[in-house]
Design an enzyme around this catalytic site. Structure first.
Site, PDB file in Angstrom:
ATOM      1  N   GLY A  42      74.847  37.610  36.617  1.00  0.00           N
ATOM      2  CA  GLY A  42      74.858  38.423  35.400  1.00  0.00           C
ATOM      3  C   GLY A  42      74.331  37.714  34.173  1.00  0.00           C
TER       4      GLY A  42
ATOM      5  CG  ASN B 118      68.303  38.935  33.565  1.00  0.00           C
ATOM      6  OD1 ASN B 118      67.438  38.880  32.704  1.00  0.00           O
ATOM      7  ND2 ASN B 118      68.199  38.298  34.728  1.00  0.00           N
TER       8      ASN B 118
ATOM      9  CG  MET C 281      70.351  41.052  44.880  1.00  0.00           C
ATOM     10  SD  MET C 281      68.597  40.958  44.436  1.00  0.00           S
ATOM     11  CE  MET C 281      68.496  39.331  43.707  1.00  0.00           C
ATOM     12  NE  ARG C 282      73.718  49.127  47.695  1.00  0.00           N
ATOM     13  CZ  ARG C 282      74.192  49.135  48.931  1.00  0.00           C
ATOM     14  NH1 ARG C 282      74.761  48.074  49.424  1.00  0.00           N
ATOM     15  NH2 ARG C 282      74.121  50.219  49.684  1.00  0.00           N
ATOM     16  CG  LEU C 283      65.023  49.043  48.401  1.00  0.00           C
ATOM     17  CD1 LEU C 283      64.336  49.457  49.700  1.00  0.00           C
ATOM     18  CD2 LEU C 283      64.120  49.323  47.205  1.00  0.00           C
TER      19      LEU C 283
ATOM     20  CG  ASN D 205      64.448  45.710  39.284  1.00  0.00           C
ATOM     21  OD1 ASN D 205      65.540  45.165  39.168  1.00  0.00           O
ATOM     22  ND2 ASN D 205      63.556  45.318  40.170  1.00  0.00           N
TER      23      ASN D 205
ATOM     24  CG  HIS E 172      60.424  41.156  41.018  1.00  0.00           C
ATOM     25  ND1 HIS E 172      61.274  41.176  42.102  1.00  0.00           N
ATOM     26  CD2 HIS E 172      59.348  40.430  41.389  1.00  0.00           C
ATOM     27  CE1 HIS E 172      60.729  40.483  43.083  1.00  0.00           C
ATOM     28  NE2 HIS E 172      59.551  40.021  42.686  1.00  0.00           N
TER      29      HIS E 172
HETATM   30  C1  GAR Z   1      67.171  37.633  38.249  1.00  0.00           C
HETATM   31  O1  GAR Z   1      66.390  36.483  38.192  1.00  0.00           O
HETATM   32  C2  GAR Z   1      66.345  38.811  38.710  1.00  0.00           C
HETATM   33  O2  GAR Z   1      64.998  38.709  38.355  1.00  0.00           O
HETATM   34  C3  GAR Z   1      66.519  38.734  40.198  1.00  0.00           C
HETATM   35  O3  GAR Z   1      67.855  38.365  40.388  1.00  0.00           O
HETATM   36  C4  GAR Z   1      68.253  37.509  39.333  1.00  0.00           C
HETATM   37  C5  GAR Z   1      69.618  37.922  38.855  1.00  0.00           C
HETATM   38  O4  GAR Z   1      70.138  36.974  37.986  1.00  0.00           O
HETATM   39  N1  GAR Z   1      66.211  39.987  40.820  1.00  0.00           N
HETATM   40  C6  GAR Z   1      65.550  40.123  41.956  1.00  0.00           C
HETATM   41  O5  GAR Z   1      65.154  39.182  42.616  1.00  0.00           O
HETATM   42  C7  GAR Z   1      65.310  41.557  42.370  1.00  0.00           C
HETATM   43  N2  GAR Z   1      64.360  41.630  43.423  1.00  0.00           N
HETATM   44  P1  GAR Z   1      71.360  37.312  37.046  1.00  0.00           P
HETATM   45  O6  GAR Z   1      72.438  37.971  37.905  1.00  0.00           O
HETATM   46  O7  GAR Z   1      71.810  35.977  36.530  1.00  0.00           O
HETATM   47  O8  GAR Z   1      70.883  38.230  35.956  1.00  0.00           O
END
Ligand code: GAR
Length: 202
Positions: free
Chosen positions: A12, A14, A90-92, A107, A109
């Site tokens: 979390g 982000n 992490m789910r579609l 989203n 990425h």
């Molecule tokens: C982030 O870096 C995001 O870009 C990635 O998961 C991380 C979550 O970090 N997402 C993916 O790879 C989606 N395909 P966080 O929980 O610390 O925000």
């Protein structure tokens, strides 16, 4: 003030960057709900600490993705959120959810899409040997990281990078980029035309 819901599976960081941007008035909206498919997601704790409703919804009882998404839909609609922000979720998502929020699910990425989609964007960019990677904020469509691109930021890949070092640098960029993209949405400056997302200024 736009009402925002955040879906997160992990640390979390982000979500934290978004909440801090809201607190600094850099986002003309507020986070009204955080949902997670993982009970122990640190994201839930970050929300609760601020008095934001934080719900864990166990995916295991649902055999199909659509059934789980229908279950997610209930608290999302109850929260009256306008925008759904995926932050390391992490789910579609199935059409059930996307059709309820057309061009209203974002989203982030950790790569410059369309390169290295999926769950290992950082690892695959490093293994491929690219000199530049980065992060992408995009609207979510039915594909895997295929929706219209809202913003991207490039991050150099250094000679002696490890996955952890590169991920750290990309995440620092994500924490700048995601609040900016959300603010553009909140200010009604994003227009989707086919594959392109145009940013209206002035
Ligand atoms: C982030 O870096 C995001 O870009 C990635 O998961 C991380 C979550 O970090 N997402 C993916 O790879 C989606 N395909 P966080 O929980 O610390 O925000």
């Amino acid at each position: 003030m736009k009402r925002i819901a955040v879906l997160a599976s992990g640390q979390g960081t982000n979500l934290e960057a978004i909440l801090e941007a809201v607190e600094r008035d850099e986002i003309s909206g507020r986070v009204v709900l955080v949902l997670s498919d993982r009970e122990k997601a640190a994201a839930l704790e970050r929300a609760r600490r601020r008095g934001i409703e934080a719900l864990y919804l166990d995916p295991r009882p649902y055999r199909e993705r659509a059934a789980y998404d229908r279950a997610l839909l209930e608290p999302l609609q109850r929260s009256r959120c306008e925008l759904v922000v995926l932050a390391g979720f992490m789910r579609l998502l199935s059409p059930v959810l996307l059709e309820a929020f057309p061009n209203r699910v974002m989203n982030i990425h950790p790569a410059l899409l369309p390169s290295f989609p999926g769950t290992a964007g950082v690892e695959e960019a490093l293994a491929y040997g690219v000199k530049v990677s980065g992060c992408t904020v995009h609207f979510v469509d039915g594909g895997l990281d295929t929706g219209p691109v809202i913003l991207q930021e490039a991050v150099p890949v250094l000679q002696d990078d490890t996955v952890e070092l590169l991920r750290g640098r990309i995440q620092a960029a994500e924490h700048r980029l995601y609040p900016r993209a959300i603010e553009l949405y909140c200010r009604d400056q994003l227009r989707v035309k086919g594959r392109r997302c145009l940013i209206e200024t002035g």
